[in-house]
Design a protein around this motif. Structure first.
Motif, PDB file in Angstrom:
ATOM      1  N   ALA A  27       0.828  -1.081  -0.140  1.00  0.00           N
ATOM      2  CA  ALA A  27       0.028  -0.072   0.024  1.00  0.00           C
ATOM      3  C   ALA A  27       1.009   1.208   0.122  1.00  0.00           C
ATOM      4  O   ALA A  27       1.935   1.350   0.420  1.00  0.00           O
ATOM      5  CB  ALA A  27      -1.084  -0.053   1.166  1.00  0.00           C
ATOM      6  N   LEU A  28       0.536   2.334  -0.656  1.00  0.00           N
ATOM      7  CA  LEU A  28       1.007   3.701  -0.542  1.00  0.00           C
ATOM      8  C   LEU A  28       0.261   4.313   0.347  1.00  0.00           C
ATOM      9  O   LEU A  28      -0.802   4.726   0.599  1.00  0.00           O
ATOM     10  CB  LEU A  28       0.912   4.193  -2.104  1.00  0.00           C
ATOM     11  CG  LEU A  28       1.500   5.558  -2.198  1.00  0.00           C
ATOM     12  CD1 LEU A  28       2.991   5.453  -2.054  1.00  0.00           C
ATOM     13  CD2 LEU A  28       1.208   6.061  -3.504  1.00  0.00           C
ATOM     14  N   ILE A  29       1.491   5.055   1.200  1.00  0.00           N
ATOM     15  CA  ILE A  29       0.653   5.802   2.243  1.00  0.00           C
ATOM     16  C   ILE A  29       1.521   7.203   2.086  1.00  0.00           C
ATOM     17  O   ILE A  29       2.511   7.371   1.590  1.00  0.00           O
ATOM     18  CB  ILE A  29       0.933   5.324   3.882  1.00  0.00           C
ATOM     19  CG1 ILE A  29       2.682   4.964   4.062  1.00  0.00           C
ATOM     20  CG2 ILE A  29       0.132   4.269   3.910  1.00  0.00           C
ATOM     21  CD1 ILE A  29       2.781   4.523   5.359  1.00  0.00           C
ATOM     22  N   GLU A  30       0.974   8.432   2.761  1.00  0.00           N
ATOM     23  CA  GLU A  30       1.491   9.668   2.680  1.00  0.00           C
ATOM     24  C   GLU A  30       2.614   9.774   3.738  1.00  0.00           C
ATOM     25  O   GLU A  30       2.407   9.232   4.754  1.00  0.00           O
ATOM     26  CB  GLU A  30       0.565  10.635   2.838  1.00  0.00           C
ATOM     27  CG  GLU A  30      -0.519  10.470   1.469  1.00  0.00           C
ATOM     28  CD  GLU A  30      -0.001  10.991   0.189  1.00  0.00           C
ATOM     29  OE1 GLU A  30       0.910  11.800   0.173  1.00  0.00           O
ATOM     30  OE2 GLU A  30      -0.212  10.538  -0.783  1.00  0.00           O
ATOM     31  N   GLU A  31       3.682  10.606   3.462  1.00  0.00           N
ATOM     32  CA  GLU A  31       4.491  10.955   4.534  1.00  0.00           C
ATOM     33  C   GLU A  31       3.767  11.652   5.605  1.00  0.00           C
ATOM     34  O   GLU A  31       2.606  12.445   5.553  1.00  0.00           O
ATOM     35  CB  GLU A  31       5.452  12.229   4.047  1.00  0.00           C
ATOM     36  CG  GLU A  31       6.615  11.759   3.269  1.00  0.00           C
ATOM     37  CD  GLU A  31       7.345  12.917   2.979  1.00  0.00           C
ATOM     38  OE1 GLU A  31       7.206  14.204   2.959  1.00  0.00           O
ATOM     39  OE2 GLU A  31       8.262  12.789   2.500  1.00  0.00           O
ATOM     40  N   PRO A  32       4.067  11.179   7.062  1.00  0.00           N
ATOM     41  CA  PRO A  32       3.462  11.810   7.952  1.00  0.00           C
ATOM     42  C   PRO A  32       3.916  13.286   7.932  1.00  0.00           C
ATOM     43  O   PRO A  32       5.027  13.938   7.481  1.00  0.00           O
ATOM     44  CB  PRO A  32       4.236  11.328   9.252  1.00  0.00           C
ATOM     45  CG  PRO A  32       5.009   9.919   8.656  1.00  0.00           C
ATOM     46  CD  PRO A  32       5.171  10.378   7.242  1.00  0.00           C
ATOM     47  N   PRO A  33       2.817  14.294   8.421  1.00  0.00           N
ATOM     48  CA  PRO A  33       3.184  15.636   8.429  1.00  0.00           C
ATOM     49  C   PRO A  33       4.241  16.331   8.782  1.00  0.00           C
ATOM     50  O   PRO A  33       4.880  17.364   8.314  1.00  0.00           O
ATOM     51  CB  PRO A  33       1.927  16.314   8.626  1.00  0.00           C
ATOM     52  CG  PRO A  33       1.016  15.239   9.565  1.00  0.00           C
ATOM     53  CD  PRO A  33       1.807  13.775   9.088  1.00  0.00           C
ATOM     54  N   SER A  34       4.745  15.869   9.927  1.00  0.00           N
ATOM     55  CA  SER A  34       5.900  16.582  10.725  1.00  0.00           C
ATOM     56  C   SER A  34       7.367  15.799  10.231  1.00  0.00           C
ATOM     57  O   SER A  34       8.449  16.290  10.872  1.00  0.00           O
ATOM     58  CB  SER A  34       5.705  16.379  12.096  1.00  0.00           C
ATOM     59  OG  SER A  34       5.788  15.040  12.443  1.00  0.00           O
ATOM     60  N   VAL A  35       7.394  15.266   9.028  1.00  0.00           N
ATOM     61  CA  VAL A  35       8.749  14.370   8.693  1.00  0.00           C
ATOM     62  C   VAL A  35       9.473  15.546   8.443  1.00  0.00           C
ATOM     63  O   VAL A  35      10.800  15.115   8.589  1.00  0.00           O
ATOM     64  CB  VAL A  35       8.349  13.500   7.456  1.00  0.00           C
ATOM     65  CG1 VAL A  35       8.020  14.121   6.244  1.00  0.00           C
ATOM     66  CG2 VAL A  35       9.474  12.741   7.214  1.00  0.00           C
ATOM     67  N   MET A  36       9.171  16.734   7.617  1.00  0.00           N
ATOM     68  CA  MET A  36      10.476  17.493   7.340  1.00  0.00           C
ATOM     69  C   MET A  36      11.304  18.221   8.646  1.00  0.00           C
ATOM     70  O   MET A  36      12.480  18.283   8.455  1.00  0.00           O
ATOM     71  CB  MET A  36       9.810  18.805   6.583  1.00  0.00           C
ATOM     72  CG  MET A  36       9.404  18.450   5.150  1.00  0.00           C
ATOM     73  SD  MET A  36      10.404  17.593   4.113  1.00  0.00           S
ATOM     74  CE  MET A  36      11.575  18.783   3.720  1.00  0.00           C
ATOM     75  N   GLU A  37      10.398  18.448   9.601  1.00  0.00           N
ATOM     76  CA  GLU A  37      11.085  19.149  10.820  1.00  0.00           C
ATOM     77  C   GLU A  37      11.919  17.741  11.519  1.00  0.00           C
ATOM     78  O   GLU A  37      13.109  18.307  11.574  1.00  0.00           O
ATOM     79  CB  GLU A  37      10.094  19.355  11.779  1.00  0.00           C
ATOM     80  CG  GLU A  37       9.166  20.545  11.456  1.00  0.00           C
ATOM     81  CD  GLU A  37       8.001  20.871  12.384  1.00  0.00           C
ATOM     82  OE1 GLU A  37       7.855  19.901  13.839  1.00  0.00           O
ATOM     83  OE2 GLU A  37       7.063  21.451  12.143  1.00  0.00           O
TER      84      GLU A  37
END
Length: 90
Positions: A27-37
Motif C-alpha cells: 500500500a502507498l501511504i503519505e508522509e507523516p506531516p511532521s517528517v520535514m522537521e
C-alpha cells in the motif's frame, strides 16, 4: 554491497518499484506531516554526507509515522537514540 546485488540503473530501480507497487499486499501511504522537521533535525550535520542525509530521511519517516524501519544497513541504528524503532534483517 550490503544487499549483495549488482548495481541497478535508475530505470531498473523504477521497474522494480512498479512491480512491488502492483502487488496487492503493498500500500502507498503519505508522509507523516511532521517528517520535514524531524528530517532536518536528524540530518543537520556540518559536513557533506549524502548517505547520512538519505538515512536520516528514512528514519524521520519511520519516527514520525510511529513505524518500525526494516533495514539491512546497520548505519540506521545511529537514529535509535532519536526515537527510531529499527529491525535489522539478516
Amino acid at each position: 554491497a550490503a544487499y549483495d546485488v549488482s548495481r541497478l540503473t535508475n530505470r531498473d530501480a523504477l521497474q522494480a518499484l512498479e512491480a512491488l507497487m502492483a502487488l496487492p499486499q503493498v500500500a502507498l501511504i503519505e508522509e507523516p506531516p511532521s517528517v520535514m522537521e524531524c528530517w532536518a533535525r536528524l540530518g543537520a550535520i556540518s559536513k557533506a554526507a549524502p548517505k547520512l542525509w538519505m538515512d536520516a530521511y528514512l528514519a524521520a519517516v519511520a519516527i514520525t509515522g510511529g513505524w518500525t524501519l526494516l533495514s539491512l544497513d546497520r548505519d540506521v541504528l545511529q537514529f535509535e537514540s532519536q526515537g527510531l524503532q529499527c529491525l535489522l534483517l539478516a
